[in-house]
Design a protein around this motif. Structure first.
Motif, short mmCIF file in Angstrom:
data_model
loop_
_atom_site.label_atom_id
_atom_site.label_comp_id
_atom_site.label_asym_id
_atom_site.label_seq_id
_atom_site.Cartn_x
_atom_site.Cartn_y
_atom_site.Cartn_z
N PRO A 143 34.53 47.63 35.59
CA PRO A 143 34.07 47.36 36.96
C PRO A 143 32.81 46.52 36.95
CG PRO A 143 34.77 49.64 36.75
CD PRO A 143 34.84 49.05 35.38
N VAL A 144 32.82 45.42 37.71
CA VAL A 144 31.75 44.43 37.66
C VAL A 144 30.72 44.70 38.74
CG1 VAL A 144 31.21 41.98 37.84
CG2 VAL A 144 33.29 42.71 36.68
N SER A 145 29.45 44.70 38.36
CA SER A 145 28.38 44.89 39.35
C SER A 145 27.90 43.55 39.90
CB SER A 145 27.21 45.64 38.71
OG SER A 145 26.61 44.87 37.68
N ASP A 201 40.28 38.13 33.59
CA ASP A 201 39.41 39.15 34.16
C ASP A 201 38.13 38.52 34.72
OD1 ASP A 201 41.19 41.09 33.49
OD2 ASP A 201 40.21 41.63 31.61
N LEU A 202 37.57 37.58 33.96
CA LEU A 202 36.34 36.93 34.42
C LEU A 202 36.56 36.21 35.74
CD1 LEU A 202 33.42 35.91 33.90
CD2 LEU A 202 34.47 33.96 32.70
N ARG A 203 37.61 35.40 35.78
CA ARG A 203 37.84 34.58 36.97
C ARG A 203 38.33 35.40 38.16
NH1 ARG A 203 40.58 29.50 33.61
NH2 ARG A 203 38.60 28.77 32.71
N SER A 204 38.95 36.54 37.90
CA SER A 204 39.40 37.38 39.02
C SER A 204 38.21 38.00 39.76
CB SER A 204 40.33 38.49 38.51
OG SER A 204 39.62 39.40 37.67
N ASN A 224 38.12 39.08 47.71
CA ASN A 224 37.07 40.09 47.66
C ASN A 224 36.39 40.13 46.29
OD1 ASN A 224 35.44 42.12 48.64
ND2 ASN A 224 36.89 43.75 48.15
N PRO A 225 35.80 39.02 45.83
CA PRO A 225 35.21 38.98 44.49
C PRO A 225 33.82 39.60 44.47
CG PRO A 225 34.91 36.88 45.57
CD PRO A 225 35.67 37.75 46.54
N ARG A 226 33.34 39.93 43.25
CA ARG A 226 31.99 40.45 43.10
C ARG A 226 30.97 39.32 43.00
NH1 ARG A 226 31.06 44.44 45.30
NH2 ARG A 226 29.09 44.53 44.14
N ARG A 255 27.14 41.09 47.30
CA ARG A 255 27.74 40.30 46.22
C ARG A 255 26.73 39.29 45.69
NH1 ARG A 255 31.65 41.42 49.85
NH2 ARG A 255 33.66 42.12 49.05
N THR A 256 26.86 38.99 44.41
CA THR A 256 26.02 37.95 43.84
C THR A 256 26.58 36.62 44.28
OG1 THR A 256 25.65 39.38 41.93
CG2 THR A 256 25.06 37.05 41.70
N THR A 257 25.76 35.81 44.92
CA THR A 257 26.25 34.56 45.51
C THR A 257 25.41 33.38 45.05
OG1 THR A 257 26.93 35.78 47.48
CG2 THR A 257 26.83 33.40 47.66
N PHE A 258 26.13 32.32 44.66
CA PHE A 258 25.48 31.05 44.36
C PHE A 258 25.89 30.05 45.44
CE2 PHE A 258 25.54 33.19 40.32
CZ PHE A 258 24.34 32.82 39.72
N VAL A 259 24.91 29.47 46.10
CA VAL A 259 25.16 28.53 47.19
C VAL A 259 24.63 27.17 46.77
CG1 VAL A 259 24.76 27.98 49.60
CG2 VAL A 259 24.95 30.37 48.88
#
Length: 618
Positions: free
Chosen positions: A347-349, A424-427, A507-509, A539-543
């Motif tokens: 599970p990814v945080s 898994d990474l890209r999902s 619904n990504p992390r 969620r961790t977001t890069f804009v």
């Protein structure tokens, strides 16, 4: 390629049995034709097939008592029976080989497509879509034709040639030796012309691939072509490669024509010589009329088989040229793939750490990234700003491993992304790009692409969150509306909102927004920004943004230039400095009164509307 035939060995074996049976039965016809002529012209001389014909005569007498048999009736009855069996075997041979060929080629296409999708983006950056399409379509079709049509006929001709040669030796070994003396001449012709045909066939396929690539590009960019009135230019480009393909194809046709002419001259010249020699043997009493007819028939069959094999030899050389291009694709190894020690994802945080990352694009010498270090904690919004070419898009391309870092590391939840399984990474990463990619299906299919097992309710909720539901239901077919190739039937804003709905459904992390609202009008932009605010929550977001009004509420703003980080901080921190961010900000908002900015910021509780920034640009 041989591995694809392994599962079908039983089918090949049965088809080969039918092939040998049908071919062997076909070899009997000249014997009976000779016997037929012998019965007509030399009824007093016993035939070599007399015992077999006697058995058939006995059977006919039992089946048709009282019927007066002629000497030709047993021959006709035996030929009819052979014909029935041969027809059944021919059907089996044709169906089985076509079945195997179609299945085999379908396997090749399926595996080739799967292999292409496993290759990294560098491979596709160096190849054109039309070229790859040509290899999967044209080249594999060339292989298919050889497997399903030519192979069976070539094998049949081999049986005819082998069996016919054996019968020739049985009839008269001296005449057979004279005929076989032609084979070395044919072999030399095969070798001489074969190389030329193979070489030209490869060049024909290459030129066609180039032409197909141009065709694909032109159709995809037809509006650009027509807006610049470049139709004559594109026609000339296409015709250049078609002309090259034509030139090579005509050269190949010339080689094949000369090859076939040489084969015909040698075979028929030899046949004329045999006819003269065997005729003298009959006149001398050393051959019977029956033997002469049989020998000439077998000689014609053997010569015809050699001629047909020569044609298929040229065709197989064309197939070799096509198969080499297919094998070349199969032998291409992906530069980005799972390591042997890659572990499934836990599970990814959403903790993302960029540690002293350097990166240089393959084939270039100038680094695109030069020592980037960023830490994004779960739930943080990291904005990347800076001039074009600063390395913003390059950096986010490294996170889902579209490329691998040259040095340094990118970690997710403390583990190097190279130690993750790619799937898994890209999902766990959602991307909303500036240039939206839609597939030529329905609106529903494009949204559900984010989660293939999504229910209709989930798809609709995602569309509502992206403020796409209203315009979708306004279409006559609603969610079943066909969007056209690359979404051409939709506006840019509609395409973007469908892409956002797709990301919402995934619904990504970790979320990457690359100018995600740039194609929207001011009203839609407000709604979508609110939807993105909900999506980014937790969620961790890069804009990535060029318009600074979109990033002012970011947890942290990273200013990049020339592949380096030159500033980092909050919006207010960066404005307090006399750095690049403040210069960019003043440039974009220099004509906007401060009270408008404050009013807009207060209306949304944050950044001013993007439309304000848009009108403020010089």
């Amino acid at each position: 390629m041989a591995k694809y035939g392994a599962p079908y060995v039983p089918y090949f074996a049965l088809a080969f049995f039918c092939l040998v049976g049908a071919g062997s039965l076909a070899l009997i016809y000249p014997l009976f034709v000779g016997t037929l002529f012998g019965s007509i012209f030399s009824p007093d001389k016993p035939s070599a097939l007399a015992p077999l014909l006697a058995v058939v005569s006995g059977l006919l007498n039992r089946l048709f008592p009282g019927y007066q048999l002629s000497p030709l009736d047993p021959v006709l009855a035996l030929l009819t029976g052979i014909l029935v069996v041969q027809s059944v075997l021919s059907f089996g041979r044709t169906y089985l080989l076509n079945y195997v060929g179609e299945k085999l080629v379908a396997d090749v296409r399926r595996d080739l497509y799967r292999h292409l999708l496993s290759l990294d983006v560098t491979f596709f950056a160096n190849r054109r879509t039309g070229e790859l399409t040509s290899r999967i379509a044209s080249d594999v079709t060339a292989i298919q034709n050889s497997v399903t049509l030519s192979l069976a006929e070539a094998m049949r001709q081999v049986i005819v040639f082998t069996g016919g040669t054996a019968f020739l030796f049985w009839i008269d070994w001296r005449l057979a030796c004279l005929l076989l003396a032609l084979i070395p001449v044919l072999v030399v012709s095969f070798a001489f012309f074969g190389r030329n045909i193979r070489r030209r066939s490869t060049r024909v396929q290459d030129a066609l691939a180039e032409a197909t690539a141009i065709l694909e590009e032109t159709i995809a960019g037809i509006r650009t072509v027509q807006s610049f009135a470049r139709e004559p230019y594109e026609v000339n480009r296409y015709e250049t490669h078609i002309t090259r393909s034509l030139r090579e194809a005509l050269g190949r046709a010339l080689a094949r024509g000369l090859f076939n002419a040489a084969i015909v001259f040698v075979l028929f010249g030899g046949f004329v010589g045999l006819l003269w020699y065997s005729g003298n043997q009959v006149l001398a009493g050393k051959l019977t009329a029956e033997q002469l007819i049989q020998f000439l028939f077998y000689a014609a069959w053997v010569g015809g088989a050699l001629g047909t094999l020569a044609e298929y030899y040229g065709e197989f050389n064309q197939t070799i040229g096509a198969s080499r291009r297919v094998v070349e694709l199969f032998e291409t190894k992906p530069a980005i793939c799972d390591r042997q020690d890659a572990q499934p994802a836990q599970p990814v945080s959403g903790l993302v750490e960029v540690k002293d990352v350097h990166f240089t694009y393959p084939g270039r010498t100038e680094p695109a990234l030069d020592g980037i270090t960023i830490t994004a904690r779960p739930g943080e919004v990291i904005a990347l700003v800076g001039p074009s070419g600063a390395g913003k898009s390059t950096l986010i391309s490294l996170l889902p491993r579209f490329y691998d870092v040259t040095s340094g590391a990118i970690c997710v939840d403390g583990r190097d992304v190279r130690a993750w399984k790619l799937a898994d990474l890209r999902s766990n990463i959602g991307i909303v790009p500036q240039e939206t990619t839609l597939f030529s299906g329905t609106v529903y299919d494009n949204i559900a692409y984010g989660k293939l097992d999504a229910t209709p309710d989930e798809v609709e909720r995602a569309a509502q969150a992206a403020h796409a539901h209203a315009f979708i239901t306004g279409f006559p077919q609603g969610y079943q509306t066909i969007v056209g190739e690359r979404g051409v039937k939709l506006s840019g804003g509609q395409r973007q909102r469908i892409a956002i709905a797709r990301a919402l459904l995934k619904n990504p992390r970790i979320l990457i927004l690359d100018e995600a609202t740039s194609s929207l009008d001011s009203e839609s932009e407000r709604y979508v920004q609110e939807a993105l605010d909900v999506l980014m929550e937790g969620r961790t977001t890069f804009v990535i943004a060029h318009r600074l009004s979109t990033v002012q509420r970011a947890t942290r703003i990273v200013v990049m230039a020339h592949g380096r980080i030159i500033e980092e901080g909050t919006h207010q921190d960066l404005l307090a400095r006399e750095g690049m961010y403040k210069k960019l900000y003043k440039l974009q908002f220099r004509d906007v009164p401060e009270w408008i900015l404050q009013e807009e910021a207060g209306a949304r509780g944050a950044a001013p509307q993007l439309q304000v920034a848009r009108t403020a640009l010089p």
